[in-house]
Write an enzyme that holds these catalytic residues in place. Structure first.
Site, short mmCIF file in Angstrom:
data_model
loop_
_atom_site.label_atom_id
_atom_site.label_comp_id
_atom_site.label_asym_id
_atom_site.label_seq_id
_atom_site.Cartn_x
_atom_site.Cartn_y
_atom_site.Cartn_z
N TYR A 165 4.89 6.61 12.79
CA TYR A 165 5.79 5.47 12.60
C TYR A 165 7.06 6.00 11.94
CZ TYR A 165 7.12 0.69 11.18
OH TYR A 165 7.75 -0.51 11.00
N TYR B 158 -3.65 -5.62 11.05
CA TYR B 158 -3.29 -4.60 10.06
C TYR B 158 -2.68 -5.22 8.81
CZ TYR B 158 -0.56 -1.09 7.66
OH TYR B 158 -0.02 -0.31 6.68
N HIS B 159 -1.65 -6.02 9.04
CA HIS B 159 -0.87 -6.56 7.92
C HIS B 159 -1.66 -7.57 7.11
CE1 HIS B 159 1.64 -5.28 11.25
NE2 HIS B 159 2.46 -4.81 10.33
N LYS C 259 12.49 -12.20 -5.60
CA LYS C 259 12.44 -11.14 -4.58
C LYS C 259 13.80 -11.05 -3.91
CE LYS C 259 9.57 -9.38 -2.52
NZ LYS C 259 9.42 -7.91 -2.66
N ASP D 272 13.52 -7.52 1.59
CA ASP D 272 12.19 -6.97 1.38
C ASP D 272 11.11 -8.04 1.52
OD1 ASP D 272 10.01 -5.49 0.56
OD2 ASP D 272 10.53 -5.57 -1.57
N HIS E 79 7.75 -7.37 1.02
CA HIS E 79 6.54 -7.03 0.27
C HIS E 79 6.33 -8.05 -0.83
CE1 HIS E 79 7.50 -3.08 2.08
NE2 HIS E 79 6.19 -3.00 2.17
C1 B12 Z 1 1.00 -3.53 1.41
C2 B12 Z 1 2.22 -2.87 2.00
C3 B12 Z 1 2.85 -3.53 3.04
C4 B12 Z 1 2.39 -4.87 3.56
C5 B12 Z 1 3.00 -5.97 2.68
C6 B12 Z 1 2.16 -7.21 2.56
C7 B12 Z 1 2.74 -8.16 1.57
N1 B12 Z 1 2.87 -9.41 1.94
O1 B12 Z 1 3.05 -7.79 0.47
C8 B12 Z 1 2.95 -4.80 4.99
C9 B12 Z 1 1.93 -4.17 5.88
C10 B12 Z 1 3.36 -6.14 5.59
C11 B12 Z 1 4.11 -3.85 4.81
C12 B12 Z 1 5.17 -3.79 5.67
C13 B12 Z 1 6.22 -2.89 5.54
N2 B12 Z 1 6.30 -1.87 4.66
CO1 B12 Z 1 5.03 -1.60 3.24
N3 B12 Z 1 3.78 -1.09 1.95
C14 B12 Z 1 2.71 -1.65 1.49
C15 B12 Z 1 2.03 -0.73 0.48
C16 B12 Z 1 0.94 0.01 1.21
C17 B12 Z 1 1.40 -1.40 -0.74
C18 B12 Z 1 2.29 -2.37 -1.49
C19 B12 Z 1 1.44 -3.37 -2.24
O2 B12 Z 1 1.33 -4.51 -1.85
N4 B12 Z 1 0.74 -2.95 -3.31
C20 B12 Z 1 -0.11 -3.82 -4.10
C21 B12 Z 1 0.74 -4.58 -5.11
C22 B12 Z 1 -0.10 -5.44 -6.00
O3 B12 Z 1 1.39 -3.60 -5.84
P1 B12 Z 1 2.97 -3.56 -6.12
O4 B12 Z 1 3.70 -4.49 -5.26
O5 B12 Z 1 3.41 -2.18 -6.20
O6 B12 Z 1 3.01 -4.23 -7.55
C23 B12 Z 1 2.58 -3.57 -8.71
C24 B12 Z 1 3.72 -2.92 -9.46
O7 B12 Z 1 4.68 -2.35 -8.61
C25 B12 Z 1 4.24 -4.00 -10.33
N5 B12 Z 1 5.15 -5.01 -9.81
C26 B12 Z 1 5.55 -5.29 -8.55
N6 B12 Z 1 6.38 -6.34 -8.54
C27 B12 Z 1 6.54 -6.75 -9.79
C28 B12 Z 1 7.29 -7.78 -10.34
C29 B12 Z 1 7.26 -7.99 -11.70
C30 B12 Z 1 8.02 -9.11 -12.29
C31 B12 Z 1 6.49 -7.13 -12.53
C32 B12 Z 1 6.47 -7.35 -13.96
C33 B12 Z 1 5.75 -6.10 -11.99
C34 B12 Z 1 5.76 -5.92 -10.62
O8 B12 Z 1 3.07 -4.67 -10.69
C35 B12 Z 1 2.09 -4.64 -9.63
C36 B12 Z 1 0.76 -4.37 -10.19
O9 B12 Z 1 0.58 -3.02 -10.43
C37 B12 Z 1 3.20 0.20 0.08
C38 B12 Z 1 2.79 1.60 -0.33
C39 B12 Z 1 1.97 1.61 -1.57
N7 B12 Z 1 0.75 2.05 -1.49
O10 B12 Z 1 2.43 1.18 -2.61
C40 B12 Z 1 4.05 0.21 1.35
C41 B12 Z 1 5.56 0.37 1.24
C42 B12 Z 1 6.07 -0.42 0.09
N8 B12 Z 1 6.04 -0.19 2.51
C43 B12 Z 1 7.07 0.40 2.97
C44 B12 Z 1 7.74 0.03 4.18
C45 B12 Z 1 8.87 0.93 4.63
C46 B12 Z 1 7.39 -1.12 4.91
C47 B12 Z 1 8.16 -1.67 6.10
C48 B12 Z 1 9.58 -1.97 5.70
C49 B12 Z 1 8.10 -0.73 7.31
C50 B12 Z 1 9.08 -1.06 8.39
N9 B12 Z 1 10.04 -0.20 8.61
O11 B12 Z 1 8.96 -2.06 9.03
C51 B12 Z 1 7.36 -2.94 6.49
C52 B12 Z 1 8.18 -4.22 6.47
C53 B12 Z 1 8.02 -5.05 5.25
C54 B12 Z 1 9.15 -5.94 4.89
N10 B12 Z 1 9.35 -7.07 5.55
O12 B12 Z 1 9.88 -5.67 4.00
C55 B12 Z 1 7.49 1.56 2.13
C56 B12 Z 1 8.75 1.34 1.32
C57 B12 Z 1 9.59 2.60 1.28
C58 B12 Z 1 10.56 2.74 0.17
N11 B12 Z 1 10.52 1.99 -0.90
O13 B12 Z 1 11.37 3.61 0.24
C59 B12 Z 1 6.18 1.82 1.30
C60 B12 Z 1 6.40 2.41 -0.08
C61 B12 Z 1 5.29 2.74 2.15
C62 B12 Z 1 5.95 4.05 2.49
N12 B12 Z 1 5.74 5.07 1.69
O14 B12 Z 1 6.65 4.15 3.46
N13 B12 Z 1 3.92 -3.05 3.75
#
Ligand code: B12
Ligand SMILES: Nc1nc2c(ncn2[C@@H]2O[C@H](COP(=O)(O)OP(=O)(O)OP(=O)(O)O)[C@@H](O)[C@H]2O)c(=O)[nH]1
Ligand SMILES: [Mg+2]
Lengths: 670, 350
Positions: free
Chosen positions: A21, A175-176, A540, A544, A546
């Protein structure tokens, strides 16, 4: 009696399509990347578009700020598409495009590009993802309300069945759903419900032709699934899905040809479980997940793309993607996997799991059907996913679910993989956005304005005429040089805009636990001191989609006693600032995972100042590389949280202390 | 478990709460007596930008903030304004998820097109377990953030079971001094409909097709409350038509057949929004406004009194009903403060 050796196939199977991808910046740079990948033995293309392209905005639109060329390639018109595919033979290439709201448009650009290469549309092979319901449920790149979106899908299916017969016009995505938190049963049930909603719409659209064409249509529907690290159950899930799909074809749609009822799927393995902590461990997870979709011949993937070890750190570099591709190649070409028939045939365990999952999925399918089908049940499904994600995080926090390197076996050597100067991730050239702005302006200036106006007027007319198919007008618009933003704006004007549900509804609050109770006391204490309940805005900004992190923070904050304002994804800095001011919140929490924080966070802070609430503390969460922390702090961010900070109670306790300090409240020591 | 806040801290907090009121004062004018009065004066002058600070104050439950709130509300009283606040106060209520906020989104666009300023207070239930609330209505009400003629505020219902939050009545009193339309959205769970009816000029009850809501309304005996009935999600076709037919039948049975029942679809392409807006205005035109407003003020005074003095206070009045009767004997234009005083005079002197 089986003849000796009959378990061995007379000839080894051909391997699945191996994809990566990929795509970033502009068409030229992505084209170079594709050619290099193809040279390394990749056998199909999988195009990642940037968020403005996916949501229908040109690079110079306000909402595109910070997002142009970031997470994929920016494609604004047929010129870009021609550059992207330059030197790639479209009569033989199989191209998968992750594109949904604007799928009809990108397909039109692809057809027009092929035309200019001298390739007829009837020869084209590939896939447009085109599954809008899961955009509402998880992925977030929707543009139009449900009814017209379903119509666009039906239009592309009807068009390709007639004119681009080797195209997969839709890839129903489970997947999503798993990435948003779905359990295996939810993944099966919601994906199949989505498929039914699509097929019902198409059946209606085909009218009298439905009888004759439904088998063909059914046969063109493929799936894009997930496989998590519980790889045995995940394999059973795919077998269950295949059986249910077959049943659906037979019973609901009267498809007689068994080949047309085959469950065809591509896969990207689970990324949600890939960690920022000890990121090298992800390689093992990916390998095990790949087994789920390859081991059993009867439910083997047609196409596979794998994430990379640095998934939770940022975008993968070419080397990281190559490493993941090599995994597929070892599996296909070094192991003996492809030499046998189905190795699970007759397995009591697999059969047991399949029937268990089938049963659970049927119950969920029934619930969705009772609500009137997938379109009507979007609110219900979204809230259920948020609830499942909540349960998943709770289990990680409590230690019920082991994540090695995260909540168990956390001591270890520092990873040499992240030691390089680039921090182990791809950095997109920040100049791309301004270059793209100039380019798209130049493109607009060089076109025949009358041809563009005529094409858009026709598109608008067709959009307002529900019985007509939007594809021919889109193809004509592509030829005339219309841009992605213009195409989408024309449809937005005809269809209206829509915001999907947040799923963050009034769930019962979490039961008490010692740590949550302590946090609740702190929130209560600060609220009393302030005279008003502690109020948090979770925002948000940008395109984005996510939402997991923001949703879970919002729900947990409420569970801890905060009043929480959460408006969902895709807000402008001005919208967030205005909400913060009008709502009288005490703290603003922003969540960005798409890599646009460098541009957007300072923009929100400036907007807050403009709205007269510049004094509010701002915290940020998401995928924020270490190297960017200093700049964010300088911009005025009080604290940053990343996936390493998986303990939500600890993060919220931190925020309580931050607000207390800003208001000069001393909290009792605990 | 109380926060150790020093006195000076409390004072500085109140200052920052109302900071913008002071900054905005023209130097030529004499300094107002209090930040609450200053905010009230700004609202009375039609300064919509004072709304957020006013609500911060009205929601703050400290002794000092309560005193300031009285000043604020006095500054927007009928006496201070010289007339009843001109706003059309609309209550929108109905079961969870029925489409109230989406409906407001569509109405908002129509009101803004007519250049009427709009304030929306959206009340959501608080969790009994944690005390916190998820405030999600705002997400559905799309508007231009640069449009100063729109103000949206979410409020948690607190211990008020899904109904009207403690500060809602005060917020309505304050905002109706300067906005053309003031809407209160509450989740309809029985009690809240009556609460909303007490504070609004016009109450719209929203029901969803095919959900059995109509029967529930009949059972709950609250068919008397709505001034306008809305069947939403009209795009769901046959179901919506049936719901509308059920409603008409129910109304006929209750002798309220004249009440408008309007079908709408609130998501694009919208339907019926114009008719609904017209029906709301029609109700307002035919309303005996001073009487309805006086009733609202009396209910407000009684609610505030009950919140402050509890069951013992109510007993001293001879019960809630007796308190209400006593208030009805006060002059129609009596302000909230005057009504509260009238009640407090009945408390036994210590
Ligand atoms: C799940 C996921 C998705 C899901 C999202 C589902 C959803 N509704 O959220 C799906 C499959 C839809 C998706 C799609 C995409 N994704 Co995505 N995704 C992920 C993934 C695997 C996990 C993110 C996640 O949900 N983690 C679980 C949550 C609970 O954790 P979190 O958000 O990080 O939050 C934690 C902290 O960050 C913090 N936090 C977060 N927000 C906030 C807010 C506050 C106020 C506070 C205090 C704390 C806090 O607290 C949380 C608890 O620890 C990451 C990689 C990874 N493993 O992290 C890639 C990732 C974020 N995705 C990425 C990409 C590129 C995409 C796409 C844009 C791909 C594309 N070109 O189409 C698409 C489109 C999404 C869009 N419309 O923007 C990239 C971003 C790259 C970058 N930053 O440079 C990542 C990093 C993967 C990668 N390495 O390529 N994705
Ligand atoms: N099809 C259709 N869906 C609608 C309509 N109005 C609202 N909805 C959908 O119904 C769901 C709930 O809408 P809301 O406006 O949030 O409902 P609400 O009554 O304000 O909900 P609460 O405040 O949570 O009680 C959303 O998914 C809306 O998109 C409509 O007219 N037609
Ligand atoms: Mg609502």
């Amino acid at each position: 009696m089986t003849a000796p050796g009959s378990w061995r196939l007379p000839e080894a199977d051909r391997p699945w399509l191996m994809r990566t991808y990929a795509g970033h910046s502009d068409a030229r740079r992505s084209n170079e990347l594709y050619r290099a990948n193809l040279q390394r033995g990749q056998t199909g293309l999988s195009v990642a578009f940037d968020l403005p392209t996916q949501t229908g905005y040109d690079p110079d639109h306000e909402l595109a700020r910070g997002e142009v060329g970031k997470v994929g390639v920016s494609i604004a018109h047929r010129g870009d598409m021609a550059t992207l595919l330059d030197g790639i033979p479209l009569q033989s290439m199989n191209t998968s495009m992750t594109i949904n709201a604007t799928a009809a448009w990108l397909l039109a650009l692809y057809i027009v590009t092929a035309e200019s290469q001298g390739v007829e549309q009837s020869q084209l092979q590939g896939t447009t993802q085109n599954d809008i319901l899961k955009e509402y449920l998880s992925r977030g790149t929707y543009a139009f309300p449900p009814a017209p979106s379903m119509r666009l899908i039906a239009d592309t299916i009807a068009y390709t069945v007639m004119h681009v017969p080797h195209w997969n016009p839709i890839n129903i995505c489970s997947y999503h759903l798993q990435e948003a938190g779905a359990t295996p049963a939810q993944e099966i049930a919601y994906a199949l419900s989505n498929a039914m909603a699509v097929l019902d719409t198409v059946r209606q659209r085909l009218g009298e032709d439905a009888e004759a064409l439904m088998g063909e249509v059914f046969g063109r529907v493929s799936f894009f699934v997930n496989a998590g690290v519980r790889f045995i159950e995940e394999h059973a899930k795919l077998r269950a899905m295949a059986a249910l799909w077959d049943e659906l074809g037979r019973e609901r749609y009267g498809v007689h040809d068994a080949r047309q009822r085959r469950f065809r799927y591509g896969v990207q393995v689970n990324s949600l479980g890939l960690t920022e902590a000890q990121p090298e461990n992800n390689v093992h997870r990916i390998a095990l997940e790949a087994l789920a979709v390859t081991l059993g011949r009867d439910a083997r993937a047609r196409a596979i793309q794998l994430p990379a070890w640095n998934e939770a750190l940022g975008l993968p570099r070419p080397w990281d993607q190559q490493w993941s591709l090599r995994l597929q190649q070892i599996l296909a070409f070094e192991t003996d996997l492809l030499e046998y028939g189905d190795i699970f045939e007759g397995s009591v365990v697999i059969e047991g799991l399949v029937s268990e999952l089938t049963q659970q999925a049927r119950a969920e399918l029934e619930r969705v059907a009772q609500l009137g089908g997938a379109v009507e049940a979007v609110d219900y499904m979204k809230a259920s996913l948020v609830q499942s994600q909540r349960e998943r995080l709770r289990r990680i926090e409590s230690g019920e679910l082991t994540v090695v390197g995260l909540n168990r076996f956390t001591e270890g050597e520092p990873s040499p993989l992240t030691a390089g100067a680039d921090g182990g991730i791809l950095k997109v050239d920040p100049e791309v956005e301004s270059q793209r702005k100039v380019e798209v302006e130049a493109w607009r200036a060089a076109r025949d304005p009358d041809a563009v106006a005529t094409a858009l007027a026709e598109l608008a007319r067709v959009a307002r005429t529900p019985d007509e198919n939007v594809m021919p007008a889109s193809i004509a618009a592509a030829r005339a040089g219309v841009t992605t933003g213009e195409w989408a704006q024309t449809l937005r004007a005809a269809f209206g805009e829509y915001r999907a549900p947040t799923g963050v509804t009034d769930f019962p609050a979490e039961q008490s636990s010692q740590r949550l109770d302590q946090l609740r006391e702190q929130v209560q204490e600060l609220s009393s001191a302030l005279g008003r309940r502690l109020k948090l805005l979770v925002g948000k900004p940008g395109l984005d989609g996510h939402s997991n992190g923001a949703e879970q923070i919002a729900v947990r904050a409420r569970d801890a006693g905060f009043d929480v304002v959460y408006e969902g994804i895709r807000l402008t800095p001005a919208q967030i600032a205005s909400a913060a001011a009008q709502e009288g919140v005490h703290v603003v929490g922003l969540s960005i995972l798409s890599g646009s924080h460098g541009a957007l966070i300072p923009a929100v802070i400036a907007a807050l100042r403009e709205a007269g609430v510049g004094e509010l503390p701002v915290v940020v969460g998401g995928i924020i590389p270490e190297a960017d922390l200093v700049a964010l702090r300088e911009a005025g961010v009080a604290a940053v949280y990343t996936p390493k900070d998986w303990d939500l109670n600890a993060t919220l306790a931190d925020i309580v202390r931050l607000v207390a300090a800003r208001h000069g409240v001393e909290l009792a020591a605990r | 478990m109380t926060g150790s806040v020093t006195r000076s801290m409390t004072r500085s907090m109140t200052r920052s709460m109302t900071e913008r009121a002071e900054v905005d004062e023209r130097p030529a004018q004499s300094l107002p007596a209090s930040p609450g009065a200053a905010l009230g004066a700004r609202l009375a002058r039609g300064e919509l930008s004072a709304a957020a600070a006013a609500l911060n104050l009205l929601e703050t439950d400290t002794a000092e903030a309560r005193r300031e709130a009285v000043q604020l509300l006095d500054a927007v009283s009928v006496e201070a304004l010289g007339h009843e606040p001109a706003a059309h106060i609309i209550g929108v209520t109905g079961p969870p998820g029925v489409g109230k906020s989406t409906l407001l989104c569509a109405l908002l666009a129509r009101w803004r097109a007519a250049e009427r300023s709009v304030a929306i207070i959206a009340v959501d239930p608080s969790s009994r377990r944690s005390g916190g609330a998820l405030l999600g209505d705002r997400a559905r009400i799309l508007h231009d953030p640069a449009d100063g003629g729109v103000f949206i505020r979410s409020m948690a219902a607190g211990e008020q079971l899904g109904g009207v939050a403690p500060a809602t009545r005060a917020a309505v009193a304050a905002l109706s001094a300067c906005f053309d339309v003031v809407v209160v959205e509450t989740v309809g769970v029985g009690q809240s409909e009556t609460d909303v009816a007490e504070l609004a000029d016009t109450v719209a009850v929203v029901v969803q097709p095919g959900s059995g809501d109509v029967l529930q309304f009949l059972k709950a005996g609250i068919m008397e409350i709505p001034d306008v009935l809305v069947v939403t999600k009209a795009d769901l076709g046959a179901l919506a038509l049936r719901a509308q037919a059920d409603l008409h039948a129910a109304l006929r049975a209750l002798g309220g057949a004249g009440r408008p029942v309007i079908s709408v679809c609130a998501i694009p392409p919208t339907q019926g929004i114009e008719q609904l807006a017209e029906a709301l205005e029609q109700h307002r035109r035919t309303l005996a406004l001073p009487a309805r407003r006086a009733a609202a003020r009396r209910a407000h005074a009684l609610a505030d009194f009950a919140a402050e003095h509890g069951q013992r206070g109510l007993r001293a009045l001879g019960g809630r009903r007796a308190g209400a009767t006593w208030l009805e004997r006060q002059p129609q234009q009596a302000s909230l403060t005057q009504l509260r005083r009238a009640l407090e005079e009945r408390l036994p002197h210590p």
